[in-house]
Design a protein around this motif. Structure first.
Motif, PDB file in Angstrom:
ATOM      1  N   LEU A   1     -18.439  -3.764  -0.846  1.00  0.00           N
ATOM      2  CA  LEU A   1     -17.415  -2.760  -1.162  1.00  0.00           C
ATOM      3  C   LEU A   1     -16.540  -3.219  -2.327  1.00  0.00           C
ATOM      4  N   SER A   2     -17.101  -4.112  -3.154  1.00  0.00           N
ATOM      5  CA  SER A   2     -16.249  -4.698  -4.187  1.00  0.00           C
ATOM      6  C   SER A   2     -15.871  -3.711  -5.287  1.00  0.00           C
ATOM      7  N   SER A   3     -16.531  -2.543  -5.325  1.00  0.00           N
ATOM      8  CA  SER A   3     -16.153  -1.541  -6.337  1.00  0.00           C
ATOM      9  C   SER A   3     -14.788  -0.921  -6.024  1.00  0.00           C
ATOM     10  N   LEU A   4     -14.375  -0.970  -4.778  1.00  0.00           N
ATOM     11  CA  LEU A   4     -13.118  -0.295  -4.405  1.00  0.00           C
ATOM     12  C   LEU A   4     -11.917  -0.941  -5.074  1.00  0.00           C
ATOM     13  N   ARG A   5     -10.999  -0.098  -5.589  1.00  0.00           N
ATOM     14  CA  ARG A   5      -9.762  -0.666  -6.095  1.00  0.00           C
ATOM     15  C   ARG A   5      -8.519  -0.028  -5.493  1.00  0.00           C
ATOM     16  N   LEU A   6      -8.693   1.142  -4.857  1.00  0.00           N
ATOM     17  CA  LEU A   6      -7.541   1.820  -4.256  1.00  0.00           C
ATOM     18  C   LEU A   6      -8.001   2.618  -3.045  1.00  0.00           C
ATOM     19  N   LEU A   7      -7.169   2.616  -1.997  1.00  0.00           N
ATOM     20  CA  LEU A   7      -7.481   3.386  -0.787  1.00  0.00           C
ATOM     21  C   LEU A   7      -6.351   4.373  -0.530  1.00  0.00           C
ATOM     22  N   GLY A   8      -6.685   5.490   0.135  1.00  0.00           N
ATOM     23  CA  GLY A   8      -5.642   6.462   0.451  1.00  0.00           C
ATOM     24  C   GLY A   8      -5.862   7.068   1.820  1.00  0.00           C
ATOM     25  N   THR A   9      -4.788   7.615   2.385  1.00  0.00           N
ATOM     26  CA  THR A   9      -4.913   8.357   3.644  1.00  0.00           C
ATOM     27  C   THR A   9      -4.087   9.627   3.562  1.00  0.00           C
TER      28      THR A   9
ATOM     29  N   PRO B   1       2.219  -4.429  -4.463  1.00  0.00           N
ATOM     30  CA  PRO B   1       0.995  -4.146  -5.237  1.00  0.00           C
ATOM     31  C   PRO B   1       0.447  -5.421  -5.865  1.00  0.00           C
ATOM     32  N   PRO B   2      -0.856  -5.663  -5.749  1.00  0.00           N
ATOM     33  CA  PRO B   2      -1.430  -6.874  -6.340  1.00  0.00           C
ATOM     34  C   PRO B   2      -1.229  -6.866  -7.863  1.00  0.00           C
ATOM     35  N   GLU B   3      -0.980  -8.041  -8.411  1.00  0.00           N
ATOM     36  CA  GLU B   3      -0.703  -8.174  -9.836  1.00  0.00           C
ATOM     37  C   GLU B   3      -1.814  -7.545 -10.700  1.00  0.00           C
ATOM     38  N   SER B   4      -3.069  -7.768 -10.283  1.00  0.00           N
ATOM     39  CA  SER B   4      -4.183  -7.263 -11.087  1.00  0.00           C
ATOM     40  C   SER B   4      -4.155  -5.734 -11.137  1.00  0.00           C
ATOM     41  N   PHE B   5      -3.751  -5.123 -10.075  1.00  0.00           N
ATOM     42  CA  PHE B   5      -3.681  -3.662 -10.037  1.00  0.00           C
ATOM     43  C   PHE B   5      -2.498  -3.177 -10.873  1.00  0.00           C
ATOM     44  N   ARG B   6      -1.391  -3.837 -10.645  1.00  0.00           N
ATOM     45  CA  ARG B   6      -0.139  -3.451 -11.309  1.00  0.00           C
ATOM     46  C   ARG B   6      -0.291  -3.456 -12.840  1.00  0.00           C
ATOM     47  N   LYS B   7      -0.976  -4.491 -13.352  1.00  0.00           N
ATOM     48  CA  LYS B   7      -1.132  -4.642 -14.813  1.00  0.00           C
ATOM     49  C   LYS B   7      -1.772  -3.418 -15.465  1.00  0.00           C
ATOM     50  N   GLU B   8      -2.748  -2.842 -14.745  1.00  0.00           N
ATOM     51  CA  GLU B   8      -3.514  -1.722 -15.325  1.00  0.00           C
ATOM     52  C   GLU B   8      -2.938  -0.369 -14.935  1.00  0.00           C
ATOM     53  N   ALA B   9      -1.912  -0.366 -14.076  1.00  0.00           N
ATOM     54  CA  ALA B   9      -1.476   0.902 -13.478  1.00  0.00           C
ATOM     55  C   ALA B   9      -0.643   1.739 -14.433  1.00  0.00           C
ATOM     56  N   GLU B  10      -0.631   3.019 -14.176  1.00  0.00           N
ATOM     57  CA  GLU B  10       0.148   3.964 -14.977  1.00  0.00           C
ATOM     58  C   GLU B  10       1.643   3.629 -14.887  1.00  0.00           C
ATOM     59  N   ILE B  11       2.143   3.400 -13.671  1.00  0.00           N
ATOM     60  CA  ILE B  11       3.547   3.031 -13.463  1.00  0.00           C
ATOM     61  C   ILE B  11       3.531   1.635 -12.844  1.00  0.00           C
TER      62      ILE B  11
ATOM     63  N   GLY C   1      -7.985  -6.849   1.606  1.00  0.00           N
ATOM     64  CA  GLY C   1      -6.669  -7.357   1.231  1.00  0.00           C
ATOM     65  C   GLY C   1      -6.349  -7.217  -0.249  1.00  0.00           C
ATOM     66  N   ARG C   2      -7.290  -6.604  -1.015  1.00  0.00           N
ATOM     67  CA  ARG C   2      -7.122  -6.516  -2.471  1.00  0.00           C
ATOM     68  C   ARG C   2      -6.593  -5.158  -2.912  1.00  0.00           C
ATOM     69  N   CYS C   3      -6.914  -4.121  -2.109  1.00  0.00           N
ATOM     70  CA  CYS C   3      -6.673  -2.753  -2.582  1.00  0.00           C
ATOM     71  C   CYS C   3      -5.371  -2.209  -2.019  1.00  0.00           C
ATOM     72  N   PRO C   4      -4.482  -1.695  -2.864  1.00  0.00           N
ATOM     73  CA  PRO C   4      -3.312  -1.010  -2.335  1.00  0.00           C
ATOM     74  C   PRO C   4      -3.749   0.223  -1.532  1.00  0.00           C
ATOM     75  N   ILE C   5      -2.887   0.639  -0.608  1.00  0.00           N
ATOM     76  CA  ILE C   5      -3.160   1.868   0.154  1.00  0.00           C
ATOM     77  C   ILE C   5      -2.033   2.852  -0.125  1.00  0.00           C
ATOM     78  N   VAL C   6      -2.389   4.095  -0.468  1.00  0.00           N
ATOM     79  CA  VAL C   6      -1.358   5.133  -0.573  1.00  0.00           C
ATOM     80  C   VAL C   6      -1.470   6.065   0.627  1.00  0.00           C
ATOM     81  N   ASP C   7      -0.376   6.172   1.373  1.00  0.00           N
ATOM     82  CA  ASP C   7      -0.296   7.093   2.509  1.00  0.00           C
ATOM     83  C   ASP C   7       0.371   8.341   1.946  1.00  0.00           C
ATOM     84  N   THR C   8      -0.410   9.412   1.816  1.00  0.00           N
ATOM     85  CA  THR C   8       0.063  10.573   1.063  1.00  0.00           C
ATOM     86  C   THR C   8       0.468  11.698   1.999  1.00  0.00           C
TER      87      THR C   8
END
Ligand code: 6R9
Length: 659
Positions: free
Chosen positions: A389-397, A21-31, A417-424
């Protein structure tokens, strides 16, 4: 991470490539770390009551629950938040009105035509849901009644769902791509007496005749007394004034008030029924109840999508499927997000339709299916790159496993290359996501759904039902219940236990195969039963076989899935014609039409092979394993055919295989 050729190469050569996970995302994340995930996961398994008691605080309760859980899981019984009272529409709408969210956008709807869009604030949504709930009451709907909803992806679909929950009616949403016959079956099985539809949907500039389908279905549904019609496509339709009512007239009628107090529902009161395909028999009505479903949907939304109430969230699923229930309607609205919905296709009129919408509404979290990604990655990258698409911060499938090539393209081209992807990973039955990475805490391995969500305890079982250890492959089952797991099959009290809990006694069996790797990541391997996953949609082989044999020239049919580059799986049908009927391409087309009429376009066979015989055992059982291998062109892997009544049939089938 920005050079595509290198990433793809590195991954394909090394199965262990992970995306941290990118540091910038991790800092703000719930977990924020794997350790934090592990600690909370352990707590959720060791102290489930305490864990779920805390999570229940995400929801407002009319009356507090008395007990978190009671039941006997081995017998297929489980109850959550026992004794609690709540209302789902209150949680998704009313409770935001006393906050800054009152006048923020709740729903942004984009129509197929670029100029067609509507924005509804939470206050607007409250107004419409309340009024429509009063319309339902006026036409005789009360608590516990079933309401069938057959609508395209327009705001009225979400409003209708929420209005049902406001008065305690049980909705049964039927995907607008299903045929009149499928609709009739689901209306009859659920015992719905009121149907909500539109004069038509819009697909590639053409009108989908939804109201005509309803008229046909209702010819055989004597219990339905009222049909409410949304004017959407301005199509020419038949209107039966004794039964049909216009939505726009009803909702503004002088006797309809805006005030409609939400009905306090028991935690275990039914919330909705949604039909889904299994390996045998007709689609079953999966039943979800109120408290557990709502808490589970909201909890997964908070941690897996890391949702903040300032986010604009777009899940591209249609609300005819479970993803469009949990992650278009209930979870994001309960948490006060702005939800984007779109009535249209990803590539019409141009292949940048989705990217335009992300740019236009500044979507922060985007959730779609691997089949969509595969079809869009075939287009030139310029289609994506010409949009901001710079508003995107997270992607999922969701819907099926994502192949690493598609994952890498999604990550690099869409997420830059900035947004984490969650494969759900999850199912209609599970209510919400059960296996996924947490985007700020768990590194992604492309192709793996990663780790279990809090409170979910997966196991891999061998064919005898023994639990296996790490690095093993087998049947994916769940060892304990969680609040979102279905409660039953509507109208068939024993079917939940028989279908899901009896294959491996004491476990909920998902029907999927999976592998657990040395790092605790789950890799989904596809269905182990006779369910085909076409573009992320579940289709039972027996349903398609039933539809094909409705054709008057067909004697017998056997249907299997085969690998398809875009859809994940395609439908391959082996068909035996009646004596004396001539084979022809024309006949194949009429068989396809027959399936479209009986089930709907999504179940149309991609390939049809006429044959004189099917591979059967001496006891007359079709050996689908052989049919699957032939359809896939994997002739060397056909394996043992000594149990066949006539082994020559295999050579014949190979000779006439459809390329
Ligand atoms: C949510 C949904 C469920 C079936 C499920 C499995 C497949 C869904 C997946 C996945 C691998 C994923 N599936 N998500 N397989 N990775 N991330 O799709 O529900 O329509 O009931 O389908 O879809 O085979 O059993 P549903």
């Amino acid at each position: 991470m920005s050079s595509s050729a290198n990433i793809t190469y590195a991954y394909l050569q090394d199965n262990e490539l992970q995306f941290v996970p990118p540091e910038s995302f991790r800092k703000e994340a719930e977990i924020k770390s794997l350790d934090e995930y592990r600690r909370l996961y352990r707590y959720s398994i060791e102290n489930p009551d305490a864990f779920w008691a805390e999570q229940s605080g995400l929801i407002d309760w009319h009356r507090n629950w008395k007990k978190v859980y009671s039941g006997n899981f081995a017998e297929g019984e489980h109850k959550w938040f026992v004794g609690g009272k709540l209302n789902v529409s209150y949680n998704c709408v009313d409770r935001h009105l006393n906050t800054w969210r009152k006048n923020k956008a709740a729903l942004i709807w984009q129509g197929e035509r670029r100029d067609d869009f509507r924005v509804l604030t939470y206050n607007d949504l409250w107004n419409k849901v309340s009024r429509f709930a009063n319309v339902l009451k006026k036409w005789g709907v009360s608590k516990g009644d079933r309401v069938a909803i057959y609508l395209p992806m327009i705001p009225e679909l979400i409003i209708a769902m929420l209005a049902c929950t406001r008065i305690g009616a049980i909705h049964n949403v039927i995907f607008a791509g299903f045929s009149a016959e499928s609709l009739r079956e689901r209306i009859l099985d659920s015992g719905a007496r009121l149907v909500i539809t539109a004069d038509g949907g819009i697909r590639r500039g053409a009108i989908v005749p939804l109201k005509d389908n309803v008229d046909k279905a209702l010819e055989h549904c004597p219990g339905v007394h009222t049909c409410i019609v949304v004017r959407q496509a301005h199509a020419d339709i038949d209107f039966w004034t004794h039964r049909d009512k216009w939505w726009h007239i009803e909702i503004k009628a002088p006797d309809i008030k805006t005030d409609c107090p939400p009905e306090p529902m028991d935690s275990e009161d039914p919330l909705f029924i949604l039909y889904t395909s299994g390996s045998t028999g007709k689609p079953k009505g999966v039943l979800h109840t109120t408290g557990g479903y709502m808490v589970y949907a909201a909890t997964t939304m908070k941690y897996i999508f890391d949702l903040k109430d300032t986010d604009t969230f777009w899940c591209t699923a249609d609300s005819g499927w479970i993803t469009g229930h949990s992650y278009v309607a209930y979870a994001p609205l309960a948490l006060g997000a702005t939800v984007v919905i779109y009535e249209g296709l990803c590539n019409y009129p141009t292949p940048d339709r989705y990217w335009q919408i992300i740019e236009r509404f500044k979507v922060n979290i985007f959730y779609t299916a691997p089949t969509v990604i595969r079809s869009l990655m075939r287009e030139k990258e310029e289609w994506v790159n010409k949009h901001d698409l710079s508003s995107l911060r997270l992607l999922g499938t969701v819907g099926e496993s994502i192949n690493p090539e598609a994952w890498l393209w999604y990550h690099r081209v869409v997420g830059k290359g900035r947004c984490p992807i969650v494969d759900t990973y999850w199912q209609t039955e599970t209510g919400g996501i059960i296996i996924s990475a947490l985007p700020g805490a768990i590194s992604a391995k492309p192709g793996s759904a990663a780790m279990p969500f809090f409170g979910v305890e997966p196991v891999i079982l061998d064919s005898q039902g023994n639990e296996t250890s790490e690095n093993s492959e087998g049947c994916l089952a769940m060892k304990r219940p969680w609040p979102g797991l279905m409660r039953g099959v509507y109208g068939a009290p024993n079917r939940f236990f028989e279908t899901y809990m009896s294959v491996f006694p004491g476990y909920y069996f998902t029907g999927d195969g999976a592998r657990l790797d040395k790092d605790g990541y789950y890799w989904l391997l596809g269905r182990m039963d006779d369910v085909i996953n076409v573009s992320g949609h579940r289709i039972g082989t027996s349903e398609v076989e039933g539809a094909i044999t409705e054709h008057s020239d067909v004697a017998e049919a056997a249907v299997v899935g085969y690998p398809h580059v875009i859809k994940g799986e395609g439908i391959y049908a082996y068909v035996i014609l009646k004596k004396g009927v001539q084979e022809s391409e024309e006949l194949k087309n009429t068989i396809r039409q027959c399936v479209r009429r009986v089930i709907g376009p999504i179940a149309t066979p991609d390939k049809i092979q006429f044959t004189e015989q099917l591979p059967k055992t001496r006891s007359g059982k079709i050996m689908r394993r052989i049919l699957r291998k032939i359809a896939a062109g994997e002739f060397e892997q056909i394996g043992d055919i000594t149990t066949l009544a006539d082994s020559n049939v295999v050579d014949e089938l190979i000779k006439h295989r459809q390329p």
